[in-house]
Design an enzyme around this catalytic site. Structure first.
Site, PDB file in Angstrom:
ATOM      1  N   TYR A  58     -22.223 -42.046  -5.622  1.00  0.00           N
ATOM      2  CA  TYR A  58     -22.075 -39.910  -6.296  1.00  0.00           C
ATOM      3  C   TYR A  58     -23.560 -40.222  -6.720  1.00  0.00           C
ATOM      4  O   TYR A  58     -24.935 -39.901  -6.801  1.00  0.00           O
ATOM      5  CB  TYR A  58     -22.260 -40.483  -6.954  1.00  0.00           C
ATOM      6  CG  TYR A  58     -20.914 -39.321  -7.804  1.00  0.00           C
ATOM      7  CD1 TYR A  58     -20.446 -37.932  -6.513  1.00  0.00           C
ATOM      8  CD2 TYR A  58     -20.489 -39.253  -8.828  1.00  0.00           C
ATOM      9  CE1 TYR A  58     -19.828 -37.370  -7.079  1.00  0.00           C
ATOM     10  CE2 TYR A  58     -19.078 -38.245  -9.131  1.00  0.00           C
ATOM     11  CZ  TYR A  58     -19.498 -37.198  -8.066  1.00  0.00           C
ATOM     12  OH  TYR A  58     -18.534 -35.630  -8.723  1.00  0.00           O
ATOM     13  N   GLU A  60     -25.229 -36.307  -6.767  1.00  0.00           N
ATOM     14  CA  GLU A  60     -24.757 -34.567  -6.513  1.00  0.00           C
ATOM     15  C   GLU A  60     -26.194 -34.447  -7.012  1.00  0.00           C
ATOM     16  O   GLU A  60     -26.963 -34.365  -7.611  1.00  0.00           O
ATOM     17  CB  GLU A  60     -23.310 -33.757  -8.680  1.00  0.00           C
ATOM     18  CG  GLU A  60     -22.652 -34.269  -7.854  1.00  0.00           C
ATOM     19  CD  GLU A  60     -21.678 -33.772  -9.269  1.00  0.00           C
ATOM     20  OE1 GLU A  60     -20.723 -33.022  -9.078  1.00  0.00           O
ATOM     21  OE2 GLU A  60     -22.111 -34.720 -10.456  1.00  0.00           O
ATOM     22  N   ASP A 204     -20.785 -18.927  13.955  1.00  0.00           N
ATOM     23  CA  ASP A 204     -19.574 -20.383  13.982  1.00  0.00           C
ATOM     24  C   ASP A 204     -20.472 -21.228  15.588  1.00  0.00           C
ATOM     25  O   ASP A 204     -19.285 -20.553  16.540  1.00  0.00           O
ATOM     26  CB  ASP A 204     -19.295 -19.527  13.865  1.00  0.00           C
ATOM     27  CG  ASP A 204     -17.621 -21.115  13.507  1.00  0.00           C
ATOM     28  OD1 ASP A 204     -17.698 -21.949  13.597  1.00  0.00           O
ATOM     29  OD2 ASP A 204     -17.172 -20.791  12.592  1.00  0.00           O
ATOM     30  N   THR A 230     -20.157 -27.644  13.493  1.00  0.00           N
ATOM     31  CA  THR A 230     -19.320 -28.585  12.849  1.00  0.00           C
ATOM     32  C   THR A 230     -20.310 -30.370  13.170  1.00  0.00           C
ATOM     33  O   THR A 230     -21.281 -29.684  14.180  1.00  0.00           O
ATOM     34  CB  THR A 230     -18.417 -29.270  13.297  1.00  0.00           C
ATOM     35  OG1 THR A 230     -18.081 -29.077  14.598  1.00  0.00           O
ATOM     36  CG2 THR A 230     -17.284 -28.548  12.093  1.00  0.00           C
ATOM     37  N   LYS A 233     -17.082 -33.093  17.187  1.00  0.00           N
ATOM     38  CA  LYS A 233     -17.501 -32.493  18.781  1.00  0.00           C
ATOM     39  C   LYS A 233     -18.270 -32.771  20.054  1.00  0.00           C
ATOM     40  O   LYS A 233     -18.532 -34.260  19.845  1.00  0.00           O
ATOM     41  CB  LYS A 233     -17.086 -31.010  18.602  1.00  0.00           C
ATOM     42  CG  LYS A 233     -16.520 -30.462  17.837  1.00  0.00           C
ATOM     43  CD  LYS A 233     -16.316 -28.663  17.595  1.00  0.00           C
ATOM     44  CE  LYS A 233     -14.764 -28.150  16.398  1.00  0.00           C
ATOM     45  NZ  LYS A 233     -15.089 -28.438  15.308  1.00  0.00           N
ATOM     46  N   ARG A 239     -16.907 -36.410  11.241  1.00  0.00           N
ATOM     47  CA  ARG A 239     -16.795 -35.263  11.071  1.00  0.00           C
ATOM     48  C   ARG A 239     -17.307 -34.557   9.742  1.00  0.00           C
ATOM     49  O   ARG A 239     -17.249 -35.248   8.876  1.00  0.00           O
ATOM     50  CB  ARG A 239     -14.869 -35.411  11.067  1.00  0.00           C
ATOM     51  CG  ARG A 239     -14.231 -36.610  11.893  1.00  0.00           C
ATOM     52  CD  ARG A 239     -12.739 -36.471  11.867  1.00  0.00           C
ATOM     53  NE  ARG A 239     -13.253 -34.339  11.319  1.00  0.00           N
ATOM     54  CZ  ARG A 239     -12.346 -33.294  12.428  1.00  0.00           C
ATOM     55  NH1 ARG A 239     -12.714 -34.447  13.771  1.00  0.00           N
ATOM     56  NH2 ARG A 239     -11.663 -32.176  12.711  1.00  0.00           N
TER      57      ARG A 239
END
Length: 410
Positions: A58, A60, A204, A230, A233, A239
């Site tokens: 974790y 953050e 985008d 992303t 692709k 992903r």
């Protein structure tokens, strides 16, 4: 034994039910034609990072400013990913924490806009993404979207109309990018229009960013204020999403990602992104990206010869959109018949009327090693599937083709 199958054997000892599911998916990917434009096969190295102990961490915050202890290696992983992304795309700043492309778009809007602001983006009926103003999505609920489209005759973006709409509506931001536009956007024209009306320009680039990395497509980075993308692709990463921008937007973007729109980053995914960026910086990936485009053009030409109506008359990228109506079937019907033959793709909006076409891409089959000769064979299988061929026979032919190009060598 393959490095891909070893973890599955370990899983089978503990949870055979889930092992069967994963093995089934592995077999599905290895025995059919994977032509979904948004999918690809990652490398074994990327999969290794995804399954690493960083999945337990974790973290953050950002490197050097975490809200949890024990982040020294998490910091290193993220720093490596950021530096590789900046170098790969020539960007002053990169944020690699977004969990998805949609999360990256949300953060870009949060950094630049306020609820109620006007945004000019490609209409969904012309190929815009859900985050470009769909009423079912946060974008359409929080902002006032105006949609631009394409010329009905050519399928190409109507830049004169984009300019007229920009001057009429004075948007706070203009978004260029699409999920089904197979040509390169003219980023310099979008930049000029944005400057004329004092708008931010958001690119985008989720679909073309891998081609950009390989030098097979123009880069939006010199023109856009913010680039969202992303990492799967064509880029062949895990992903996830990322954001590129100039230094003047760096703090706004980072705060928009954390703490405004996301909590803890997925550190195993960030490590896998770093691996993918490193792979994309090499000459092998450059060759791959250009082969993806060559295969896209070859497949589009072969489909056209088989009777499909190809939107825009071809493609500049991995992506092809086509109308199967000349073969007597609509997009949904074509997808169903092709799926029965082991050929997996999507439907998409067409730039005219209300009918839907098909959307496919050449990234995954190029990763498998297929070339222009195989694109011709794929087009033959398409035509057979949609003109009365026997599905079992076609599926056998598909398997015969794919077995020579196994993903991961298994």
């Amino acid at each position: 034994m393959s490095v891909i199958t070893q973890p599955l054997d370990l899983l089978r000892q503990q949870d055979p039910q889930m092992a069967d599911v994963l093995d089934g998916e592995r077999q599905r990917q290895a025995t059919g034609l994977q032509l979904i434009a948004a999918e690809n096969f990652t490398s074994a190295a990327v999969l290794t990072a995804l399954g690493s102990e960083l999945a337990n961490k974790y973290a953050e915050g950002y490197p050097g400013a975490r809200h949890h202890g024990g982040c020294e290696y998490a910091d290193l992983a993220e720093q490596i990913a950021v530096e590789r992304a900046r170098a790969l795309f020539g960007a002053e700043h990169a944020n690699v924490q977004p969990h998805s492309g949609s999360a990256a778009v949300l953060a870009a809007y949060a950094a630049l806009l306020r609820p109620g602001d006007t945004v000019l983006a490609m209409a969904l009926t012309s190929g815009g993404h859900l985050t470009h103003g769909s009423p079912a999505n946060f974008s359409g609920r929080w902002f006032d979207f105006v949609g631009y489209g394409v010329d009905a005759a050519t399928g190409l973006i109507d830049y004169a109309r984009v300019q007229r709409l920009a001057h009429e509506h004075r948007p706070k931001a203009i978004v260029c990018g699409s999920i089904s536009y197979p040509r390169h956007p003219e980023y310099s024209v979008f930049r000029e229009i944005a400057d004329e009306v004092g708008a931010f320009l958001i690119a985008d680039a989720s679909h073309p960013i891998g081609l950009v990395a390989g030098g097979a497509a123009p880069s939006p980075v010199p023109y856009a204020d913010i680039v969202v993308a992303t990492t799967h692709k064509v880029l062949r990463g895990p992903r996830g999403g990322m954001i590129l921008c100039g230094s003047e937007f760096a703090e706004r973007i980072d705060r928009a990602v954390f703490p405004f729109t996301q909590g803890g980053p997925q550190m195993h995914s960030i490590a896998a992104k770093a691996v993918a960026f490193g792979e994309a910086a090499g000459p092998a990936f450059t060759s791959y990206a250009h082969r993806v485009v060559a295969n896209g053009r070859a497949l589009a030409d072969a489909l056209a010869a088989g009777g499909f109506a190809i939107t825009t008359g071809g493609t500049d990228t991995h992506l092809i959109t086509a109308d199967p109506a000349p073969l007597g079937v609509d997009g949904a019907g074509a997808r169903g018949r092709l799926a029965a033959a082991g050929i997996v793709l999507d439907t998409c909006a067409l730039p005219y009327g209300d009918q839907r076409g098909i959307r496919l891409g050449t990234a995954a089959v190029t990763t498998q090693g297929m070339g222009e000769a195989e694109m011709g064979r794929i087009a033959e299988l398409f035509t057979a599937a949609l003109t009365g061929g026997e599905p079992t026979k076609i599926r056998s032919d598909v398997n015969e083709l794919v077995v020579s190009f196994p993903p991961y060598g298994v």
